[in-house]
Motif scaffolding. Structure first.
Motif, PDB file in Angstrom:
ATOM      1  N   CYS A 150      -5.628  -2.876  -2.640  1.00  0.00           N
ATOM      2  CA  CYS A 150      -6.156  -1.984  -1.612  1.00  0.00           C
ATOM      3  C   CYS A 150      -5.981  -0.556  -2.102  1.00  0.00           C
ATOM      4  O   CYS A 150      -4.849  -0.078  -2.236  1.00  0.00           O
ATOM      5  CB  CYS A 150      -5.440  -2.187  -0.288  1.00  0.00           C
ATOM      6  N   ALA A 151      -7.098   0.092  -2.366  1.00  0.00           N
ATOM      7  CA  ALA A 151      -7.085   1.470  -2.819  1.00  0.00           C
ATOM      8  C   ALA A 151      -7.201   2.409  -1.617  1.00  0.00           C
ATOM      9  O   ALA A 151      -8.069   2.212  -0.758  1.00  0.00           O
ATOM     10  CB  ALA A 151      -8.230   1.713  -3.785  1.00  0.00           C
ATOM     11  N   ALA A 152      -6.346   3.405  -1.565  1.00  0.00           N
ATOM     12  CA  ALA A 152      -6.296   4.314  -0.425  1.00  0.00           C
ATOM     13  C   ALA A 152      -6.666   5.728  -0.846  1.00  0.00           C
ATOM     14  O   ALA A 152      -6.381   6.154  -1.962  1.00  0.00           O
ATOM     15  CB  ALA A 152      -4.902   4.304   0.188  1.00  0.00           C
ATOM     16  N   SER A 153      -7.273   6.449   0.081  1.00  0.00           N
ATOM     17  CA  SER A 153      -7.578   7.856  -0.137  1.00  0.00           C
ATOM     18  C   SER A 153      -7.500   8.581   1.193  1.00  0.00           C
ATOM     19  O   SER A 153      -7.553   7.966   2.266  1.00  0.00           O
ATOM     20  CB  SER A 153      -8.962   8.026  -0.769  1.00  0.00           C
ATOM     21  N   GLY A 154      -7.340   9.888   1.120  1.00  0.00           N
ATOM     22  CA  GLY A 154      -7.307  10.685   2.333  1.00  0.00           C
ATOM     23  C   GLY A 154      -5.956  10.757   3.026  1.00  0.00           C
ATOM     24  O   GLY A 154      -5.882  11.152   4.197  1.00  0.00           O
ATOM     25  N   LEU A 155      -4.914  10.376   2.327  1.00  0.00           N
ATOM     26  CA  LEU A 155      -3.577  10.420   2.910  1.00  0.00           C
ATOM     27  C   LEU A 155      -2.559  10.631   1.798  1.00  0.00           C
ATOM     28  O   LEU A 155      -2.869  10.426   0.623  1.00  0.00           O
ATOM     29  CB  LEU A 155      -3.262   9.125   3.666  1.00  0.00           C
ATOM     30  N   HIS A 156      -1.342  11.056   2.216  1.00  0.00           N
ATOM     31  CA  HIS A 156      -0.247  11.137   1.247  1.00  0.00           C
ATOM     32  C   HIS A 156       0.302   9.726   1.070  1.00  0.00           C
ATOM     33  O   HIS A 156       1.274   9.332   1.711  1.00  0.00           O
ATOM     34  CB  HIS A 156       0.830  12.084   1.757  1.00  0.00           C
ATOM     35  N   PHE A 157      -0.321   9.010   0.176  1.00  0.00           N
ATOM     36  CA  PHE A 157      -0.080   7.574   0.046  1.00  0.00           C
ATOM     37  C   PHE A 157       1.404   7.252  -0.094  1.00  0.00           C
ATOM     38  O   PHE A 157       1.904   6.349   0.563  1.00  0.00           O
ATOM     39  CB  PHE A 157      -0.843   7.043  -1.160  1.00  0.00           C
ATOM     40  N   SER A 158       2.100   7.985  -0.923  1.00  0.00           N
ATOM     41  CA  SER A 158       3.488   7.634  -1.233  1.00  0.00           C
ATOM     42  C   SER A 158       4.404   7.767  -0.028  1.00  0.00           C
ATOM     43  O   SER A 158       5.516   7.227  -0.035  1.00  0.00           O
ATOM     44  CB  SER A 158       4.003   8.492  -2.384  1.00  0.00           C
ATOM     45  N   PHE A 193       4.169 -15.016  -1.358  1.00  0.00           N
ATOM     46  CA  PHE A 193       3.424 -13.757  -1.498  1.00  0.00           C
ATOM     47  C   PHE A 193       4.384 -12.630  -1.853  1.00  0.00           C
ATOM     48  O   PHE A 193       5.533 -12.611  -1.412  1.00  0.00           O
ATOM     49  CB  PHE A 193       2.716 -13.393  -0.194  1.00  0.00           C
ATOM     50  N   THR A 194       3.869 -11.659  -2.604  1.00  0.00           N
ATOM     51  CA  THR A 194       4.639 -10.476  -2.956  1.00  0.00           C
ATOM     52  C   THR A 194       3.782  -9.232  -2.766  1.00  0.00           C
ATOM     53  O   THR A 194       2.681  -9.138  -3.324  1.00  0.00           O
ATOM     54  CB  THR A 194       5.121 -10.533  -4.408  1.00  0.00           C
ATOM     55  N   ILE A 195       4.295  -8.305  -1.979  1.00  0.00           N
ATOM     56  CA  ILE A 195       3.603  -7.031  -1.791  1.00  0.00           C
ATOM     57  C   ILE A 195       4.247  -5.986  -2.695  1.00  0.00           C
ATOM     58  O   ILE A 195       5.468  -5.981  -2.897  1.00  0.00           O
ATOM     59  CB  ILE A 195       3.647  -6.580  -0.308  1.00  0.00           C
ATOM     60  N   SER A 196       3.416  -5.123  -3.259  1.00  0.00           N
ATOM     61  CA  SER A 196       3.926  -4.063  -4.123  1.00  0.00           C
ATOM     62  C   SER A 196       2.999  -2.858  -4.004  1.00  0.00           C
ATOM     63  O   SER A 196       1.902  -2.966  -3.448  1.00  0.00           O
ATOM     64  CB  SER A 196       4.019  -4.532  -5.572  1.00  0.00           C
ATOM     65  N   ARG A 197       3.446  -1.740  -4.553  1.00  0.00           N
ATOM     66  CA  ARG A 197       2.625  -0.551  -4.480  1.00  0.00           C
ATOM     67  C   ARG A 197       2.718   0.232  -5.771  1.00  0.00           C
ATOM     68  O   ARG A 197       3.748   0.196  -6.459  1.00  0.00           O
ATOM     69  CB  ARG A 197       3.044   0.340  -3.293  1.00  0.00           C
ATOM     70  N   ASP A 198       1.651   0.940  -6.083  1.00  0.00           N
ATOM     71  CA  ASP A 198       1.591   1.827  -7.237  1.00  0.00           C
ATOM     72  C   ASP A 198       1.199   3.195  -6.682  1.00  0.00           C
ATOM     73  O   ASP A 198       0.014   3.450  -6.419  1.00  0.00           O
ATOM     74  CB  ASP A 198       0.568   1.315  -8.239  1.00  0.00           C
ATOM     75  N   ASN A 199       2.170   4.053  -6.491  1.00  0.00           N
ATOM     76  CA  ASN A 199       1.894   5.329  -5.839  1.00  0.00           C
ATOM     77  C   ASN A 199       0.959   6.232  -6.645  1.00  0.00           C
ATOM     78  O   ASN A 199       0.040   6.829  -6.055  1.00  0.00           O
ATOM     79  CB  ASN A 199       3.192   6.047  -5.500  1.00  0.00           C
ATOM     80  N   PRO A 200       1.130   6.360  -7.956  1.00  0.00           N
ATOM     81  CA  PRO A 200       0.176   7.208  -8.702  1.00  0.00           C
ATOM     82  C   PRO A 200      -1.272   6.716  -8.581  1.00  0.00           C
ATOM     83  O   PRO A 200      -2.203   7.525  -8.586  1.00  0.00           O
ATOM     84  CB  PRO A 200       0.679   7.119 -10.142  1.00  0.00           C
ATOM     85  N   ARG A 201      -1.444   5.391  -8.467  1.00  0.00           N
ATOM     86  CA  ARG A 201      -2.791   4.834  -8.323  1.00  0.00           C
ATOM     87  C   ARG A 201      -3.227   4.735  -6.868  1.00  0.00           C
ATOM     88  O   ARG A 201      -4.355   4.333  -6.592  1.00  0.00           O
ATOM     89  CB  ARG A 201      -2.863   3.450  -8.961  1.00  0.00           C
ATOM     90  N   ARG A 202      -2.328   5.090  -5.940  1.00  0.00           N
ATOM     91  CA  ARG A 202      -2.634   4.999  -4.503  1.00  0.00           C
ATOM     92  C   ARG A 202      -3.146   3.605  -4.138  1.00  0.00           C
ATOM     93  O   ARG A 202      -4.131   3.461  -3.396  1.00  0.00           O
ATOM     94  CB  ARG A 202      -3.679   6.044  -4.105  1.00  0.00           C
ATOM     95  N   THR A 203      -2.461   2.616  -4.626  1.00  0.00           N
ATOM     96  CA  THR A 203      -2.905   1.247  -4.429  1.00  0.00           C
ATOM     97  C   THR A 203      -1.744   0.366  -3.991  1.00  0.00           C
ATOM     98  O   THR A 203      -0.633   0.488  -4.516  1.00  0.00           O
ATOM     99  CB  THR A 203      -3.536   0.690  -5.714  1.00  0.00           C
ATOM    100  N   VAL A 204      -2.032  -0.512  -3.048  1.00  0.00           N
ATOM    101  CA  VAL A 204      -1.065  -1.529  -2.641  1.00  0.00           C
ATOM    102  C   VAL A 204      -1.643  -2.888  -3.012  1.00  0.00           C
ATOM    103  O   VAL A 204      -2.850  -3.106  -2.911  1.00  0.00           O
ATOM    104  CB  VAL A 204      -0.742  -1.431  -1.124  1.00  0.00           C
TER     105      VAL A 204
END
Length: 114
Positions: free
Chosen positions: A21-29, A66-77
């Motif tokens: 899930c790619a996010a935009s328009g917010l301070h993702f981290s 299931f495993t959830i993770s995030r990549d803040n530089p890529r703004r992706t969960v």
């Protein structure tokens, strides 16, 4: 805020998929990101979420699979789904609560079937 989920598809029971899930328009981290799912004829339910600090929470029906993770530089969960079962079939969507409301992305369909 825009959220775009991808990675769904058809998989056999016992198989794996990785959703993004790619996010935009917010301070993702700074935000807790969540995955929800909605199966045909059922209400939407929380699958997992991950806080800004990386703490995770899972619903009982996906724990250990299931495993959830995030990549803040890529703004992706991400949602890594293993040992999939037919009952995991649903539309999976990402969500963030921000500025007093929920934002939802367009979901991605996961079908688990032989």
């Amino acid at each position: 805020v825009q959220l775009q989920a991808s990675g769904g598809g058809l998989v056999q029971p016992g198989g794996s998929l990785r959703l993004s899930c790619a996010a935009s328009g917010l301070h993702f981290s700074l935000n807790t990101m969540s995955w929800y799912r909605q199966a045909p004829g059922k209400e939407r339910e929380l699958v997992a979420n991950i806080t800004s600090s990386g703490s995770t929470n899972y619903d009982d029906f996906v724990k250990g699979r299931f495993t959830i993770s995030r990549d803040n530089p890529r703004r992706t969960v991400y949602l890594q789904m293993n040992s999939l079962k037919p009952e995991d079939t649903a539309v999976y969507s990402c969500q963030v609560f921000l500025r007093g409301r929920n934002f939802w992305g367009r979901g991605t369909l996961v079908t688990v079937s032989s």
